[in-house]
Design an enzyme around this catalytic site. Structure first.
Site, short mmCIF file in Angstrom:
data_model
loop_
_atom_site.label_atom_id
_atom_site.label_comp_id
_atom_site.label_asym_id
_atom_site.label_seq_id
_atom_site.Cartn_x
_atom_site.Cartn_y
_atom_site.Cartn_z
N HIS A 14 0.83 -1.21 0.00
CA HIS A 14 0.00 0.00 0.00
C HIS A 14 0.87 1.27 0.00
CE1 HIS A 14 -3.78 2.19 1.03
NE2 HIS A 14 -2.93 3.02 1.62
N GLU A 15 1.79 1.33 0.95
CA GLU A 15 2.62 2.54 1.06
C GLU A 15 3.54 2.70 -0.15
OE1 GLU A 15 1.73 4.67 3.18
OE2 GLU A 15 0.47 3.32 4.37
N HIS A 48 1.64 4.49 -2.77
CA HIS A 48 1.68 5.95 -2.56
C HIS A 48 3.03 6.51 -3.00
CE1 HIS A 48 -2.09 6.81 -0.57
NE2 HIS A 48 -1.91 5.91 0.38
N GLU A 108 -4.82 7.55 -3.32
CA GLU A 108 -5.32 6.27 -2.81
C GLU A 108 -5.55 5.28 -3.96
OE1 GLU A 108 -5.26 6.15 0.39
OE2 GLU A 108 -6.33 4.31 0.92
#
Lengths: 501, 501
Positions: free
Chosen positions: A265-266, A269, A295
């Site tokens: 997820h990170e 980003h 997102e």
């Protein structure tokens, strides 16, 4: 003459960016490194940096430059970087100058107190303790909106802080179309026999979890020359220009999912910030288009790619090598189903891919109602629980696990929640477009070949920074504005396969 | 009225301090964490913070406040915090406003270029390559001194940047008295049979070295709630107020001395900052009195305590537990002698306690001569080598290991070197005073009891921050100004015991 004024504007913006980047590093350090004794001083340092940046942006000189540059901007190609630069700078300037200093002071005080009371209220499961603070914050947020009157909806100015240009009416239309379909999907899933994910809940060596996560995102293209990863209690990504983009993660010693999918997820980003045109560094076009578009990247890495079958066809043998005793007897098919298990639960941050948006919609509708005055803060627990039962089929046993679970409102954030769900929708829209442009993408992923996929994101999304507003960017790339249909198609196809309905 | 002006001055100073602390954190991060891609952006961020701090300090408002406050300060007790605050603020203001912007720009350019050329010149052992840059820097430094004319010695304004209030004539007197005694001592030592320290040069597990160092400084009183330690290429200590004081270390896998004594050294610096009265945070009285007083603390931790016999009576059994195969057969006596081995060598940063000051004096005399015009830059290698032979009995085989070894001059630092040697002298003066006040200190150290010693430093040195100038502080505590006699007594007693003369 106008060129000189634009150059001057960019010089001012660069100094503001430097102060903002410095503040972001101080914030990163606070989470990652700072000994407890540093807290008080760090508060002063951050306040001073913010005050100076605010003063620089709202100085009369900046306003004068922006006024003087409007005629010049009108002559430029409206899609040129300079025209967009002036437009975005004007929006930021207006946002910061229309709000009174008194409001800013009162809001800072109110949220500081609210945050403390919320933490206590949650710990004690006592909504009444938090209620007056939340009423104060909602009143302040209505006051904030009024600085930007006239508006179509009182929620518009709040939403605009996170999603420039997006209107409440659009968001309502999107989610009104989406909600019944998501509710039906969850019903269809929960009517089927449940899949097993117990194998995720075993002791997993923390260092090996870390190493595997690093190996995976490295192969996906994470650029370590401009990044690093550290451990924190609440993971986030931050950056100071495109040359230094930092991710953080949290690893549980007895559950595999948090560290692994959190890192993905990170890293999603981070891929966005790492892909912004470096010419935008230290200027108002730096960074992502909005929180929702951001997102869309993190969710794509985590879910559309990171929880896909081809992805694990490639990586699962390697994961089994890392954890032979835990996963040696778990088949790829069982692993894939396990990491995609759907189960309505109480807590948003633990929700699966299919139920997540319902958690968001519930919050969003309550925010609309609170701001429009159709629900009072004192009635919030009841409204929360009723909707929770309707959408997810369960009723929270208490307010601590219900309306009090999230920090956002106590921090004064109203308008933020939508970005999580909109990000999911955008991720699926982009995913359909990417797969149309790269027809053999699943096969490439199966082979561990991520460069074409990442290259597509770089050239279609990342490189533009915040030059385009989110709706505009999505429309340029996919041909339509934010649209829930692709996400529902994605969820339905994926979960009908997994749950067999 | 005056109280309000002083409050306003303190508010301005607090903002400058916040910017300076933020810059220090950015600098720390640059050494400890930053990925290479962050370098360019970090340069901009640091420059912006420095520019804003400089602008804030040198603004007309600050000068006016200081002028207005002079009469008020004259009425105060000259030893009061407020009187000292105004005095120190005035000195900082004068320092920064007397120097022209043109000089600052030219100096920044010159040192950037000089640093690159120095690195290349050292790598290629080619002094001529560096010579024009060094000539330029020395000319600029003379120009810098002229901003503060009239002066007794052209070196005075440079020295004052590091040692407020100290005069070149004092420094010359100190070192003229010290030099012949140190040279004689080295001759006496080198006439004796050499001690063995080969046991220090073996494989030592890096993590165990780290852990032992942490254990030692923890027992000595290092406050981890307000500190942390990280690994870097070139160790340093930095802080952002008294609540967050960070040390760094470098560990060699096949030599025990660097990590161990480096950790002690930096922890000594940190103890000073950790002990400053927290009321001085965010103000001009924060931080140590001078670089020399700072060095007196680091050298006391590293040498007067950390290389003393009682210290190792306490810690050596523990060190042997960490490294049984390396040290199990090395007696305490042999260990003590080994860590105190004296041997004239070429490189300052590798020099032992007894020869170190000679390295410094040599540089200092050359700086005096360069500034006073009695030695030309082109003749520097020859002058260096002649002095080296005279003081240390060896001649550098080349300039890379001679006059080109240190970074300081290429960075524009002139006046800095003296602080290392002065720190040694002050450490011994304080040591005599402490031992007079705590007669059983050696026994306390033997027992691992450091709290009385640290408490003495806290109340006699640390708590005052930079309220007193270094000569004044030393005189208040020891009864005399900086004096080489205690250091010579210390060295002579210690090394006559070790080498038996």
């Amino acid at each position: 003459m106008s060129e000189e004024k634009l150059a001057r504007l960019k010089t001012i913006a660069a100094e503001i960016a430097d102060l903002t980047y410095a503040g972001a590093l101080l914030g990163w350090d606070q989470q990652v490194n700072m000994p407890p004794g540093g807290a008080e001083g760090r508060g002063y340092q951050l306040a001073t940096l913010q005050t100076l940046a605010h003063a620089r942006l709202t100085a009369p000189e900046t306003g004068q430059l922006l006024d003087d540059l409007q005629a010049y901007a009108a002559q430029l190609d409206p899609d040129s970087d300079d025209a967009r630069y002036i437009k975005v700078a004007k929006r930021l300037y207006d946002k910061q100058t229309k709000v009174s200093g008194e409001w800013i002071g009162e809001f800072a005080q109110a949220t500081t107190m609210a945050h403390q009371l919320w933490a206590q209220a949650r710990a004690e499961d006592n909504f009444a303790l938090f209620q007056p603070s939340l009423e104060h914050i909602m009143a302040l947020r209505r006051g904030y909106a009024d600085f930007f009157a006239p508006y179509d909806n009182v929620y518009d100015p709040l939403l605009d802080d996170f999603e420039p240009g997006l209107k409440t009416a659009d968001v309502k239309a999107i989610f009104n179309a989406l909600r019944p379909q998501q509710v039906e999907l969850i019903k269809a899933i929960t009517a089927q026999p449940q899949v097993d994910n117990a194998f995720l809940y075993q002791p997993y060596d923390e260092q090996k979890q870390w190493d595997f996560g690093v190996e995976v995102i490295t192969k996906m293209g994470h650029d370590w020359k401009r990044s690093r990863q550290d451990k924190v209690a609440h993971p986030f990504t931050t950056n100071f220009g495109t040359g230094d983009v930092r991710i953080t993660t949290r690893i549980y010693p007895e559950y595999l999912g948090t560290g692994l999918f959190g890192t993905l997820h990170e890293s999603g980003h981070a891929s966005y910030e790492l892909g912004v045109d470096p010419r935008y560094d230290r200027g108002v076009l730096a960074g992502g288009a909005s929180l929702a578009v951001h997102e869309s990247q993190s969710r794509m890495w985590e879910n559309l790619v990171g929880r896909s079958y081809p992805f694990w066809e490639h990586f699962y043998p390697r994961l089994q090598e890392y954890f032979p005793s835990q996963l040696g007897n778990v088949s790829l098919g069982a692993f894939y189903k396990g990491i995609n298990k759907v189960q309505p639960t109480l807590i948003r941050v633990e929700a699966d891919e299919a139920t997540y948006n319902l958690h968001i919609m519930l919050r969003l509708e309550l925010e609309f109602a609170l701001m429009e005055g159709t629900v009072a803060v004192k009635d919030l627990p009841e409204a929360w629980n009723a909707r929770f039962q309707e959408y997810l089929g369960i009723t929270p046993p208490n307010n601590a696990k219900g309306v009090l679970q999230d920090v956002h409102w106590s921090s004064g954030y109203v308008g933020y929640f939508s970005t999580y769900a909109l990000g999911n929708l955008i991720s699926a829209q982009l995913w359909e477009r990417i797969n149309a442009d790269i027809p053999d993408l699943p096969e490439q992923i199966r082979q561990g070949e991520f460069s074409n996929w990442l290259g597509w994101l770089r050239t279609h999304i990342h490189c533009y920074g915040s030059k385009y507003e989110p709706q505009e960017l999505v429309a340029r790339v996919t041909g339509s504005k934010i649209d829930p249909a692709p996400y529902m198609r994605y969820l339905t196809e994926k979960y009908s396969g997994i749950y067999g309905f």
